[in-house]
Design a protein around this motif. Structure first.
Motif, mmCIF file in Angstrom:
data_model
loop_
_atom_site.group_PDB
_atom_site.id
_atom_site.type_symbol
_atom_site.label_atom_id
_atom_site.label_comp_id
_atom_site.label_asym_id
_atom_site.label_seq_id
_atom_site.Cartn_x
_atom_site.Cartn_y
_atom_site.Cartn_z
ATOM 1 N N ILE A 127 2.038 127.842 -41.389
ATOM 2 C CA ILE A 127 0.624 128.205 -41.478
ATOM 3 C C ILE A 127 0.345 129.389 -40.554
ATOM 4 O O ILE A 127 0.759 129.394 -39.386
ATOM 5 C CB ILE A 127 -0.264 127.009 -41.122
ATOM 6 C CG1 ILE A 127 -0.119 125.921 -42.189
ATOM 7 C CG2 ILE A 127 -1.729 127.416 -40.994
ATOM 8 C CD1 ILE A 127 -0.823 124.626 -41.853
ATOM 9 N N VAL A 128 -0.348 130.398 -41.065
ATOM 10 C CA VAL A 128 -0.630 131.615 -40.305
ATOM 11 C C VAL A 128 -2.114 131.949 -40.399
ATOM 12 O O VAL A 128 -2.845 131.413 -41.234
ATOM 13 C CB VAL A 128 0.208 132.805 -40.827
ATOM 14 C CG1 VAL A 128 1.686 132.552 -40.619
ATOM 15 C CG2 VAL A 128 -0.088 133.073 -42.302
ATOM 16 N N TYR A 129 -2.539 132.844 -39.542
ATOM 17 C CA TYR A 129 -3.919 133.355 -39.563
ATOM 18 C C TYR A 129 -4.113 134.229 -40.797
ATOM 19 O O TYR A 129 -3.327 135.137 -41.071
ATOM 20 C CB TYR A 129 -4.177 134.156 -38.284
ATOM 21 C CG TYR A 129 -5.487 134.893 -38.235
ATOM 22 C CD1 TYR A 129 -6.651 134.250 -37.849
ATOM 23 C CD2 TYR A 129 -5.553 136.251 -38.571
ATOM 24 C CE1 TYR A 129 -7.861 134.937 -37.795
ATOM 25 C CE2 TYR A 129 -6.749 136.937 -38.517
ATOM 26 C CZ TYR A 129 -7.906 136.270 -38.128
ATOM 27 O OH TYR A 129 -9.093 136.955 -38.082
ATOM 28 N N LEU A 130 -5.164 133.957 -41.562
ATOM 29 C CA LEU A 130 -5.424 134.688 -42.806
ATOM 30 C C LEU A 130 -6.657 135.591 -42.742
ATOM 31 O O LEU A 130 -6.789 136.511 -43.545
ATOM 32 C CB LEU A 130 -5.574 133.717 -43.973
ATOM 33 C CG LEU A 130 -4.333 132.896 -44.340
ATOM 34 C CD1 LEU A 130 -4.643 131.942 -45.491
ATOM 35 C CD2 LEU A 130 -3.157 133.789 -44.698
ATOM 36 N N GLY A 131 -7.575 135.314 -41.835
ATOM 37 C CA GLY A 131 -8.775 136.142 -41.757
ATOM 38 C C GLY A 131 -9.906 135.398 -41.092
ATOM 39 O O GLY A 131 -9.746 134.263 -40.635
ATOM 40 N N ASN A 132 -11.056 136.047 -41.042
ATOM 41 C CA ASN A 132 -12.230 135.392 -40.467
ATOM 42 C C ASN A 132 -13.488 135.869 -41.167
ATOM 43 O O ASN A 132 -13.494 136.882 -41.869
ATOM 44 C CB ASN A 132 -12.321 135.619 -38.956
ATOM 45 C CG ASN A 132 -12.737 137.025 -38.593
ATOM 46 O OD1 ASN A 132 -13.906 137.366 -38.570
ATOM 47 N ND2 ASN A 132 -11.753 137.879 -38.311
ATOM 48 N N SER A 133 -14.538 135.108 -40.968
ATOM 49 C CA SER A 133 -15.785 135.298 -41.710
ATOM 50 C C SER A 133 -16.759 136.246 -41.023
ATOM 51 O O SER A 133 -17.951 136.233 -41.339
ATOM 52 C CB SER A 133 -16.460 133.934 -41.921
ATOM 53 O OG SER A 133 -15.572 133.020 -42.525
ATOM 54 N N GLY A 141 -15.065 131.041 -37.082
ATOM 55 C CA GLY A 141 -15.005 131.385 -38.501
ATOM 56 C C GLY A 141 -13.636 131.817 -38.962
ATOM 57 O O GLY A 141 -13.485 132.281 -40.092
ATOM 58 N N SER A 142 -12.602 131.680 -38.106
ATOM 59 C CA SER A 142 -11.244 132.028 -38.524
ATOM 60 C C SER A 142 -10.671 130.925 -39.411
ATOM 61 O O SER A 142 -10.943 129.746 -39.202
ATOM 62 C CB SER A 142 -10.347 132.214 -37.297
ATOM 63 O OG SER A 142 -10.800 133.269 -36.485
ATOM 64 N N PHE A 143 -9.887 131.318 -40.401
ATOM 65 C CA PHE A 143 -9.246 130.321 -41.243
ATOM 66 C C PHE A 143 -7.764 130.657 -41.400
ATOM 67 O O PHE A 143 -7.337 131.802 -41.293
ATOM 68 C CB PHE A 143 -9.935 130.186 -42.607
ATOM 69 C CG PHE A 143 -10.257 131.474 -43.287
ATOM 70 C CD1 PHE A 143 -9.339 132.104 -44.113
ATOM 71 C CD2 PHE A 143 -11.503 132.068 -43.119
ATOM 72 C CE1 PHE A 143 -9.641 133.283 -44.757
ATOM 73 C CE2 PHE A 143 -11.824 133.254 -43.756
ATOM 74 C CZ PHE A 143 -10.887 133.861 -44.581
ATOM 75 N N TYR A 144 -6.995 129.597 -41.656
ATOM 76 C CA TYR A 144 -5.542 129.674 -41.635
ATOM 77 C C TYR A 144 -4.979 129.016 -42.882
ATOM 78 O O TYR A 144 -5.597 128.141 -43.485
ATOM 79 C CB TYR A 144 -4.995 128.968 -40.386
ATOM 80 C CG TYR A 144 -5.529 129.510 -39.089
ATOM 81 C CD1 TYR A 144 -4.756 130.342 -38.284
ATOM 82 C CD2 TYR A 144 -6.820 129.196 -38.652
ATOM 83 C CE1 TYR A 144 -5.248 130.843 -37.088
ATOM 84 C CE2 TYR A 144 -7.315 129.695 -37.461
ATOM 85 C CZ TYR A 144 -6.535 130.521 -36.687
ATOM 86 O OH TYR A 144 -7.032 131.007 -35.501
ATOM 87 N N GLY A 145 -3.789 129.444 -43.279
ATOM 88 C CA GLY A 145 -3.140 128.866 -44.444
ATOM 89 C C GLY A 145 -1.776 129.495 -44.637
ATOM 90 O O GLY A 145 -1.175 130.045 -43.707
ATOM 91 N N PHE A 146 -1.288 129.457 -45.863
ATOM 92 C CA PHE A 146 0.039 129.984 -46.182
ATOM 93 C C PHE A 146 -0.075 131.390 -46.770
ATOM 94 O O PHE A 146 -1.101 131.749 -47.348
ATOM 95 C CB PHE A 146 0.749 129.069 -47.179
ATOM 96 C CG PHE A 146 0.931 127.656 -46.689
ATOM 97 C CD1 PHE A 146 1.956 127.341 -45.816
ATOM 98 C CD2 PHE A 146 0.060 126.650 -47.096
ATOM 99 C CE1 PHE A 146 2.116 126.050 -45.352
ATOM 100 C CE2 PHE A 146 0.219 125.354 -46.647
ATOM 101 C CZ PHE A 146 1.251 125.051 -45.763
#
Length: 471
Positions: A298-304, A229-234
């Motif tokens: 792109i970096v780690y932004l959070g998880n669900s 459930g981790s998501f990544y972006g800018f």
């Protein structure tokens, strides 16, 4: 199944079992699995050093360890199944293989260990329970993994790795008042679970096939020591206010110049796209300070996965006829993609937009957090921290007021029992989340599923009036 239980002096309890399972969905080499389990409990409250303490009713310490197995969901997966085409050529129907032969699939094995404590005190006016657990899933089985279609198939099921779920939970119930007129109690529960990927097969895709450098798209990866459930972006850093602010800088803040001595301006995805950022465009953090916003930034932004979940409430009774009860539930420390904000502030089409776009960048020198409007072009709505929010909340889930009529009144009406009640649901929600409902459930489609809010209909505030009678 072989099971044995033993109790000694009504204080010490031991149980053990061994389960043997067989399933025809596996190949002959992996068809059978052995799953042992063991548990023990110690009734500490019955020991001599505690049983004479009047305030303590019961104390129990318990521990367990065990294994279980999960089989594939589909039948006949370990052999080739052949089917015929619906059409014929020269009077003959063609035959084709309808599935991949998965003879090496193994049992998905879950090994769990628990340690718990239960305490009852003050004539059961204080009840406490706590548990710590560790669950490891090995040979994790995943369905519908996408594979290149040149294999003749588009998806496959396989054992992909190891995943841990470690956590704890606790509950407390307190009855501070209990007499002939009043009965008051409070309850509280809390839980924490940490989901971590420990090992992933090299054959399993590490990146969501739908991930790409385009607007309104987040990246989803599978990485060891990060949760599902981790998501990544800018990382979003605002809006370029003028032309000078679009000049690329190195890690020390110095302007980057070309070999010819020309000033270098920030670009997007050079050389594939090579879009040059303009005043009014979104600012994304240049992680490696090369003057280009691309995959390297792109970096780690959070998880669900929430850090804490639980609920609490109270019950107040008066004269054994009037009762008021309420229950709250909460979720803390969870990241969610606000898809509604993404769709209503992108300004790339004729779709309705929110009032937030009224503060968009319009001319050089404007300082704002909303980029300029660009119809059908630009990269102002890339998947970034701009759309990631903390979706923590506390919700007053239910409030109920109930009244039972006195027996003397019922006798005159010749009714056995009569009560009336009013229940209000979803009355209040306390949250900093800017969407319409922070309590969004994760709809698991695959290993790359993340929590996204597209403003589905939130829970209704309902009021229910009722009368219950028994004749």
């Amino acid at each position: 199944l072989i099971q044995a239980n033993y109790m000694l002096l009504e204080k010490y309890v031991v149980a053990a079992s061994v389960r043997g399972d067989g399933n025809s969905r596996f190949g002959p080499d992996n068809r059978y699995g052995i799953f042992p389990a063991f548990s023990a409990a110690w009734q500490i409250g019955r020991e001599n050093f505690l049983k004479d303490i009047r305030q303590i009713k019961d104390v129990k310490l318990r521990a367990s360890w065990g294994r279980s197995g999960n089989a594939p969901r589909r039948d006949y997966s370990y052999i080739n199944v052949y089917k015929t085409y619906d059409y014929a050529y020269l009077g003959e129907n063609g035959v084709y293989s309808s599935n991949l032969e998965l003879a090496d699939l193994k049992w998905e094995t879950v090994t769990q260990q628990n340690l718990g404590l239960d305490v009852d005190m003050f004539d059961y006016r204080l009840t406490f329970g706590a548990e710590v657990y560790k669950k490891r899933t090995t040979d994790l089985m995943m369905d519908k993994i996408q594979i290149p279609t040149y294999n003749g198939f588009s998806e496959i099921s396989m054992n992909v790795g190891t995943m841990d779920n470690d956590g704890w939970e606790a509950s407390l119930n307190v009855v501070p008042v209990r007499n002939k007129k009043w009965d008051v109690s409070f309850n509280f529960n809390i839980a924490h679970n940490q989901n971590v990927i420990r090992e992933i097969s090299p054959l399993y895709p590490r990146e969501n096939a739908k991930s790409s450098l385009k607007n309104k798209t987040f990246f989803a990866y599978l990485q060891e020591d990060n949760p599902f459930g981790s998501f990544y972006g800018f990382r979003y850093q605002g809006v370029y206010k003028d032309k000078e602010s679009t000049i690329a800088t190195d890690a020390q803040g110095n302007q980057i110049v070309s070999p010819d001595g020309d000033v270098v301006y920030m670009r997007f995805n050079y050389p594939t796209v090579d879009y040059v950022f303009q005043p009014g465009d979104a600012i994304y953090e240049d992680i490696n300070h090369d003057g280009v916003i691309d995959q390297k930034d792109i970096v780690y932004l959070g998880n669900s996965n929430p850090k804490l979940t639980g609920g609490f409430g109270f019950n107040v009774g008066y004269n054994k006829r009037l009762k008021l009860s309420a229950f709250f539930n909460y979720r803390q420390g969870i990241d969610m993609i606000n898809g509604t904000q993404m769709n209503t502030t992108d300004m790339t089409s004729y779709n309705n937009q929110s009032t937030a776009v009224l503060r968009r960048w319009r001319k050089e020198g404007d300082v704002t957090d909303i980029p300029r409007a660009l119809y059908g072009t630009g990269y102002n709505s890339l998947g970034s921290s701009r759309y990631v929010e903390d979706a923590s909340f506390i919700r007053l889930r239910t409030v109920t007021l109930k009244y039972d009529f006195a027996q003397e009144f019922l006798n005159r009406l010749r009714i056995g029992a009569l009560s009336t009640y009013i229940t209000v649901e979803n009355l209040l929600t306390f949250t900093k989340y800017t969407g319409q409902d922070p309590d969004v459930a994760v709809k698991l489609k695959d290993a790359f599923t993340v929590l996204k809010d597209d403003s589905m209909t939130p829970p209704l505030k309902t009021v229910t009036l009722g009368i219950t009678a028994r004749f």
